[in-house]
Design a protein around this motif. Structure first.
Motif, PDB file in Angstrom:
ATOM      1  N   TYR A   1       0.820  -1.208   0.000  1.00 55.52           N
ATOM      2  CA  TYR A   1       0.000   0.000   0.000  1.00 55.52           C
ATOM      3  C   TYR A   1       0.856   1.261   0.000  1.00 55.52           C
ATOM      4  N   ILE A   2       1.982   1.231   0.691  1.00 55.79           N
ATOM      5  CA  ILE A   2       2.901   2.360   0.760  1.00 55.79           C
ATOM      6  C   ILE A   2       4.271   1.850   0.320  1.00 55.79           C
ATOM      7  N   PRO A   3       4.558   1.859  -0.968  1.00 58.50           N
ATOM      8  CA  PRO A   3       5.779   1.232  -1.479  1.00 58.50           C
ATOM      9  C   PRO A   3       7.043   1.963  -1.040  1.00 58.50           C
TER      10      PRO A   3
ATOM     11  N   VAL B   1       9.309   9.169   4.640  1.00 58.03           N
ATOM     12  CA  VAL B   1       7.942   8.981   4.163  1.00 58.03           C
ATOM     13  C   VAL B   1       7.568  10.233   3.371  1.00 58.03           C
ATOM     14  N   VAL B   2       7.003  10.048   2.188  1.00 54.76           N
ATOM     15  CA  VAL B   2       6.588  11.168   1.334  1.00 54.76           C
ATOM     16  C   VAL B   2       5.097  11.042   1.079  1.00 54.76           C
TER      17      VAL B   2
ATOM     18  N   VAL C   1      -2.110   5.878   8.122  1.00 60.50           N
ATOM     19  CA  VAL C   1      -2.709   6.428   6.904  1.00 60.50           C
ATOM     20  C   VAL C   1      -4.072   5.778   6.702  1.00 60.50           C
ATOM     21  N   LYS C   2      -5.039   6.578   6.275  1.00 57.18           N
ATOM     22  CA  LYS C   2      -6.377   6.036   6.037  1.00 57.18           C
ATOM     23  C   LYS C   2      -6.451   5.450   4.629  1.00 57.18           C
ATOM     24  N   SER C   3      -6.808   4.196   4.539  1.00 58.75           N
ATOM     25  CA  SER C   3      -6.862   3.514   3.255  1.00 58.75           C
ATOM     26  C   SER C   3      -8.153   3.834   2.519  1.00 58.75           C
ATOM     27  N   LYS C   4      -8.246   3.373   1.289  1.00 60.17           N
ATOM     28  CA  LYS C   4      -9.434   3.631   0.476  1.00 60.17           C
ATOM     29  C   LYS C   4     -10.687   3.000   1.067  1.00 60.17           C
ATOM     30  N   ASP C   5     -10.513   1.923   1.836  1.00 57.29           N
ATOM     31  CA  ASP C   5     -11.687   1.292   2.467  1.00 57.29           C
ATOM     32  C   ASP C   5     -11.848   1.737   3.924  1.00 57.29           C
ATOM     33  N   ASN C   6     -11.291   2.933   4.222  1.00 59.38           N
ATOM     34  CA  ASN C   6     -11.481   3.594   5.521  1.00 59.38           C
ATOM     35  C   ASN C   6     -10.887   2.810   6.687  1.00 59.38           C
TER      36      ASN C   6
ATOM     37  N   ASP D   1       4.283   7.605  -9.676  1.00 59.18           N
ATOM     38  CA  ASP D   1       2.959   7.876 -10.222  1.00 59.18           C
ATOM     39  C   ASP D   1       1.938   6.859  -9.702  1.00 59.18           C
ATOM     40  N   GLU D   2       2.313   5.601  -9.686  1.00 58.27           N
ATOM     41  CA  GLU D   2       1.408   4.562  -9.194  1.00 58.27           C
ATOM     42  C   GLU D   2       1.075   4.778  -7.722  1.00 58.27           C
ATOM     43  N   ALA D   3       2.087   5.129  -6.922  1.00 56.69           N
ATOM     44  CA  ALA D   3       1.861   5.347  -5.497  1.00 56.69           C
ATOM     45  C   ALA D   3       0.971   6.568  -5.254  1.00 56.69           C
ATOM     46  N   CYS D   4       1.209   7.627  -6.011  1.00 57.38           N
ATOM     47  CA  CYS D   4       0.424   8.853  -5.827  1.00 57.38           C
ATOM     48  C   CYS D   4      -1.025   8.670  -6.228  1.00 57.38           C
ATOM     49  N   ARG D   5      -1.274   7.845  -7.219  1.00 61.80           N
ATOM     50  CA  ARG D   5      -2.644   7.555  -7.642  1.00 61.80           C
ATOM     51  C   ARG D   5      -3.349   6.630  -6.649  1.00 61.80           C
ATOM     52  N   HIS D   6      -2.575   5.718  -6.055  1.00 59.15           N
ATOM     53  CA  HIS D   6      -3.174   4.658  -5.245  1.00 59.15           C
ATOM     54  C   HIS D   6      -3.419   5.113  -3.808  1.00 59.15           C
ATOM     55  N   SER D   7      -2.350   5.458  -3.093  1.00 66.01           N
ATOM     56  CA  SER D   7      -2.480   5.802  -1.671  1.00 66.01           C
ATOM     57  C   SER D   7      -2.098   7.238  -1.356  1.00 66.01           C
ATOM     58  N   GLY D   8      -1.340   7.879  -2.246  1.00 61.26           N
ATOM     59  CA  GLY D   8      -0.841   9.216  -1.959  1.00 61.26           C
ATOM     60  C   GLY D   8       0.355   9.216  -1.034  1.00 61.26           C
ATOM     61  N   PHE D   9       0.852   8.038  -0.662  1.00 67.98           N
ATOM     62  CA  PHE D   9       2.005   7.886   0.225  1.00 67.98           C
ATOM     63  C   PHE D   9       3.025   6.939  -0.396  1.00 67.98           C
ATOM     64  N   PHE D  10       4.300   7.214  -0.176  1.00 68.09           N
ATOM     65  CA  PHE D  10       5.359   6.259  -0.504  1.00 68.09           C
ATOM     66  C   PHE D  10       6.570   6.592   0.368  1.00 68.09           C
ATOM     67  N   CYS D  11       7.491   5.660   0.467  1.00 63.82           N
ATOM     68  CA  CYS D  11       8.739   5.882   1.209  1.00 63.82           C
ATOM     69  C   CYS D  11       9.897   5.919   0.225  1.00 63.82           C
ATOM     70  N   ILE D  12      10.895   6.728   0.527  1.00 59.66           N
ATOM     71  CA  ILE D  12      12.062   6.805  -0.347  1.00 59.66           C
ATOM     72  C   ILE D  12      13.331   6.425   0.408  1.00 59.66           C
TER      73      ILE D  12
END
Length: 314
Positions: free
Chosen positions: A4-6, A236-237, A218-223, A29-40
Motif C-alpha cells: 500500500y505504501i511502497p 515517508v513522502v 494512513v487512512k486507506s481507500k476502504d477507511n 505515479d502509481e503510489a500517488c494515484r493509489h495511496s498518496g504515500f510512498f517511502c524513499i
C-alpha cells in the motif's frame, strides 16, 4: 504496508542516465494515484545530520516551558517558532492533539519588501539560539538540504505527470516551505490515544523523517487505518492538498494521524510549498469535459492562511 505504501529507491535520479528516471517516475505515479504515500531511500540526506537535528530538538523540548515560550509562534504573524501542546488542533471534533512543535521557514530579513509590507508567512525565523548555541546554523543548513531533496522529488513528480522536468522547481523561489520538529510526549496511561488528529497536509509534498517509535497511520481507500512503520535511513513522502488541486485529485491528498504508543517520539516533516503568489489551479492534462476542474484557483498564500487559521484559530 509495503504494497500500500511502497518503498522506492530514488538513487538513480542522481545519475546521468535519464532512461532510469522514468522507471522511478512510474513507480511514484502509481503510489500517488493509489495511496498518496510512498517511502524513499537512496536520497542524499546524511544520517549524522538528521541525528544532530534530533539531538538539538530533544534538548530544546526538555527546557522549561517559560524558556520555550520566549519564541512562541504567536509572537509574530508568520507562524514561526514554538507551539505548546494543545495549540494546534487538526481534528478538534474527534480528538485533542497533544504535541509540541518548532516551525521554521525560508529566512527573509527585515529589509525584504515582503517583510516590510508585513505579508503573512514572510520574515526571519525565531530560533532559540539564546537557549541552545549552534542551533541556527544547524537548522538553517538542514532546511537548505531538505529544499534540495524536495527539488529532486519535484523533478520525479513532474516526469510522472509528463511535465517539463523543472515545472515545479521554477515555482520554488523564496518558497513558503516549512520545516517542523514535533515532540510527542510518551503517555503511558493513554495507549493508542490520537495525539495528532486525522488531517491532510496543506502543501505540495511532505517529506517526513520519523524516529523508530512509530505511531503514524494512513487512512486507506476502504477507511481502514494502516500503520506506517519507520524505514531505516528513509523518508515517508505524501501528497498534499495543493498537488491534489493541481492534478484534480489524480494524486491523492490522503488523511493521516498519529497515535500515542507510550514513548517519547520525534517527528520531522518538511512541508513543501511554492512562492506565496503562485496560483494553484488544475493542470490542463488533468481535466476534460467528462472530468472538469474540481477546485477553484487559489494562491498559495491564501490557501495556507485558510488552513492555518482553521488549525490555530483566527
Amino acid at each position: 504496508m509495503q504494497e500500500y505504501i511502497p518503498i522506492i529507491d530514488i538513487s538513480d535520479i542522481y545519475q546521468s542516465d535519464k532512461s532510469k528516471y522514468l522507471n522511478i517516475a512510474q513507480r511514484v505515479d502509481e503510489a500517488c494515484r493509489h495511496s498518496g504515500f510512498f517511502c524513499i531511500t537512496g536520497h542524499h540526506i546524511l544520517q549524522e545530520d538528521i541525528q544532530c537535528v534530533k539531538r538539538l530538538a530533544r534538548q530544546f523540548f526538555s527546557l522549561p516551558m517559560a524558556e520555550k515560550q520566549t519564541i512562541n509562534i504567536l509572537n509574530n504573524h508568520i507562524y514561526r517558532g514554538y507551539s505548546s501542546h494543545e495549540m494546534e488542533q487538526l481534528d478538534s471534533q474527534h480528538s485533542i492533539d497533544y504535541k509540541e512543535m518548532f516551525d521554521m521557514g525560508y529566512p527573509l530579513d527585515n529589509t525584504h519588501p515582503e517583510v516590510q509590507r508585513k505579508e503573512p508567512f514572510r520574515g526571519p525565523n525565531q530560533h532559540p539560539e539564546h537557549l541552545i548555541s549552534g542551533w541556527t546554523d544547524i537548522f538553517e543548513t538542514h532546511y537548505s538540504n531538505m529544499t534540495e531533496l524536495a527539488k529532486v522529488l519535484f523533478r520525479i513528480i513532474a516526469l510522472s505527470l509528463k511535465l517539463e522536468e523543472n515545472f515545479f522547481n521554477d515555482m520554488f523561489f523564496e518558497s513558503l516551505s516549512t520545516f517542523r520538529v514535533i515532540h510527542y510526549p510518551g503517555l503511558p496511561e493513554q495507549h493508542n490515544r490520537v495525539v495528532c488528529g486525522a488531517h491532510t497536509d496543506y502543501g505540495i509534498l511532505t517529506i517526513l523523517h520519523q524516529d523508530d517509535v512509530g505511531g503514524l497511520q494512513v487512512k486507506s481507500k476502504d477507511n481502514q487505518w494502516v500503520d506506517v512503520p519507520p524505514i531505516k535511513d528513509g523518508f515517508v513522502v505524501n501528497i498534499g492538498d495543493m498537488m491534489a488541486m493541481w492534478t484534480n485529485d489524480r494524486y491523492k491528498s490522503t488523511s493521516h494521524r498519529v497515535l500515542n504508543i507510550g514513548q517519547n517520539r520525534i517527528s520531522m516533516p518538511f512541508f513543501t510549498e511554492p512562492h506565496p503568489n503562485q496560483l494553484i489551479q488544475c493542470l490542463p492534462q488533468c481535466s476534460d469535459e467528462q472530468n472538469p476542474p474540481k477546485y477553484p484557483p487559489v494562491t498559495c498564500r491564501d490557501w495556507l492562511l485558510k488552513r492555518f487559521k482553521t488549525a490555530y484559530g483566527d
